[in-house]
Design a protein around this motif. Sequence first.
Motif, short mmCIF file in Angstrom:
data_model
loop_
_atom_site.label_atom_id
_atom_site.label_comp_id
_atom_site.label_asym_id
_atom_site.label_seq_id
_atom_site.Cartn_x
_atom_site.Cartn_y
_atom_site.Cartn_z
N LYS A 112 0.89 -1.17 0.08
CA LYS A 112 -0.05 0.07 0.06
C LYS A 112 0.88 1.23 -0.06
CE LYS A 112 -3.96 0.62 1.32
NZ LYS A 112 -5.46 0.71 0.87
N GLN A 113 2.33 1.13 0.07
CA GLN A 113 3.05 2.44 0.12
C GLN A 113 3.41 2.85 -1.18
OE1 GLN A 113 6.27 1.19 2.60
NE2 GLN A 113 5.27 1.01 4.67
N LYS A 114 3.24 2.05 -2.23
CA LYS A 114 3.61 2.67 -3.50
C LYS A 114 2.38 2.17 -4.38
CE LYS A 114 8.49 1.40 -3.33
NZ LYS A 114 8.73 2.11 -2.36
N THR A 115 2.62 2.94 -5.68
CA THR A 115 1.56 2.75 -6.57
C THR A 115 1.71 1.54 -7.35
OG1 THR A 115 2.57 4.03 -8.42
CG2 THR A 115 1.25 5.20 -7.02
N ARG A 116 0.81 0.97 -8.11
CA ARG A 116 0.90 -0.17 -8.88
C ARG A 116 2.28 -0.01 -10.02
NH1 ARG A 116 -3.34 -2.09 -13.21
NH2 ARG A 116 -2.41 -0.61 -14.22
N ASP A 117 2.25 1.21 -10.66
CA ASP A 117 3.11 1.37 -11.42
C ASP A 117 4.45 1.47 -11.01
OD1 ASP A 117 1.31 1.45 -13.36
OD2 ASP A 117 1.33 3.62 -13.75
N GLU A 118 4.59 2.04 -9.61
CA GLU A 118 5.99 2.02 -8.95
C GLU A 118 6.34 0.46 -8.76
OE1 GLU A 118 5.92 6.22 -6.51
OE2 GLU A 118 4.71 4.69 -5.67
N TRP A 119 5.50 -0.30 -8.24
CA TRP A 119 5.80 -1.87 -8.01
C TRP A 119 6.16 -2.36 -9.30
CZ3 TRP A 119 7.56 -3.04 -3.60
CH2 TRP A 119 7.09 -2.60 -2.50
N CYS A 120 5.49 -2.04 -10.58
CA CYS A 120 5.93 -2.74 -11.74
C CYS A 120 7.30 -2.17 -11.85
CB CYS A 120 4.92 -2.20 -12.70
SG CYS A 120 3.26 -2.90 -12.73
N ALA A 121 7.67 -0.82 -11.76
CA ALA A 121 9.14 -0.46 -11.95
C ALA A 121 10.02 -1.42 -11.22
CB ALA A 121 9.07 0.93 -11.74
N ILE A 122 9.59 -1.72 -10.09
CA ILE A 122 10.69 -2.38 -9.27
C ILE A 122 10.79 -3.93 -9.75
CG2 ILE A 122 10.97 -3.02 -6.77
CD1 ILE A 122 9.70 -0.40 -6.13
N MET A 123 9.56 -4.54 -9.66
CA MET A 123 9.35 -5.90 -9.72
C MET A 123 9.23 -6.68 -11.34
SD MET A 123 7.59 -7.05 -6.43
CE MET A 123 8.31 -6.49 -4.82
N GLU A 124 8.96 -5.85 -12.18
CA GLU A 124 8.61 -6.47 -13.54
C GLU A 124 10.03 -6.91 -14.07
OE1 GLU A 124 4.32 -5.53 -15.75
OE2 GLU A 124 5.70 -3.78 -15.93
N HIS A 125 10.01 -7.90 -14.92
CA HIS A 125 11.28 -8.37 -15.57
C HIS A 125 12.53 -8.82 -14.62
CE1 HIS A 125 9.38 -6.44 -19.11
NE2 HIS A 125 9.33 -5.33 -18.53
N THR A 126 11.64 -9.24 -13.21
CA THR A 126 12.76 -9.99 -12.18
C THR A 126 11.99 -11.29 -12.12
OG1 THR A 126 11.26 -9.48 -10.22
CG2 THR A 126 12.82 -7.86 -11.20
N ASP A 127 12.68 -11.85 -11.37
CA ASP A 127 12.33 -13.57 -10.91
C ASP A 127 11.40 -13.28 -9.66
OD1 ASP A 127 13.52 -14.50 -12.88
OD2 ASP A 127 15.24 -15.22 -12.07
N VAL A 128 10.66 -12.33 -9.46
CA VAL A 128 9.79 -12.33 -8.23
C VAL A 128 8.38 -13.24 -8.44
CG1 VAL A 128 8.36 -10.86 -6.76
CG2 VAL A 128 10.75 -10.12 -7.07
N CYS A 129 8.00 -13.63 -9.55
CA CYS A 129 6.84 -14.13 -9.90
C CYS A 129 5.65 -13.08 -9.75
CB CYS A 129 6.61 -15.31 -9.42
SG CYS A 129 7.66 -16.59 -9.77
N PHE A 130 5.94 -12.03 -10.22
CA PHE A 130 4.81 -10.98 -9.97
C PHE A 130 4.46 -10.44 -11.25
CE2 PHE A 130 4.78 -6.11 -10.84
CZ PHE A 130 4.14 -5.65 -9.77
#
Length: 188
Positions: A112-130
């Motif tokens: 809840k501390q970041k927007t969806r787009d902010e989380w996407c910038a952090i986690m998309e294209h990683t191995d988090v399974c996000f």
Amino acid sequence: CALLEAQRSGAGQVVDTAMVDGAAVLMSMFWAFRTIGMFDETQPGTNLLDTGAHFYDVFECADGKYVSLGSIEPQFYAELRQLAGLGDAKWDAQLDTAAWPDLKAEIAAIFKQKTRDEWCAIMEHTDVCFAPVLTMSEAAEHPHNVERGTFIEVAGTKQPAPAPRFSRTRPEVTMAPAHPGQHSRAVL
């Protein structure tokens, strides 16, 4: 399958395809989990894959949009911990079901501390399974789906492209989806 069998045996057969049978087959893994004690159907929301685990669920973000996690395997969970800042030792107890409710409340607050787009910038294209949870319109415009041609537009109507895809024979969509009753006279 019936056509292949007819070619081999020379005999035809009826193909009985009920949606309920297909849905039951999709539950095979859960039936297996129940058999080995990994799924308690009397306690929904407490199991590994039914929103019980803090690392396998959907979470609301600061903008009211959502993201999904599926970081089950240790290497994916480790990546989640690193990118979400879950360094405290309490996060070591990934599979301790007794710890899940508290960890889940904490991770929900973190998302809840970041927007969806902010989380996407952090986690998309990683191995988090996000993955971001997208509206239908957003899904049609997502770069992955655009690159694959997952959606097509016919007569001004956006719709899923035919699936599955074949290397040699490609289905074509020649018209937009029909509205109820549009072809009744022709069919009759």
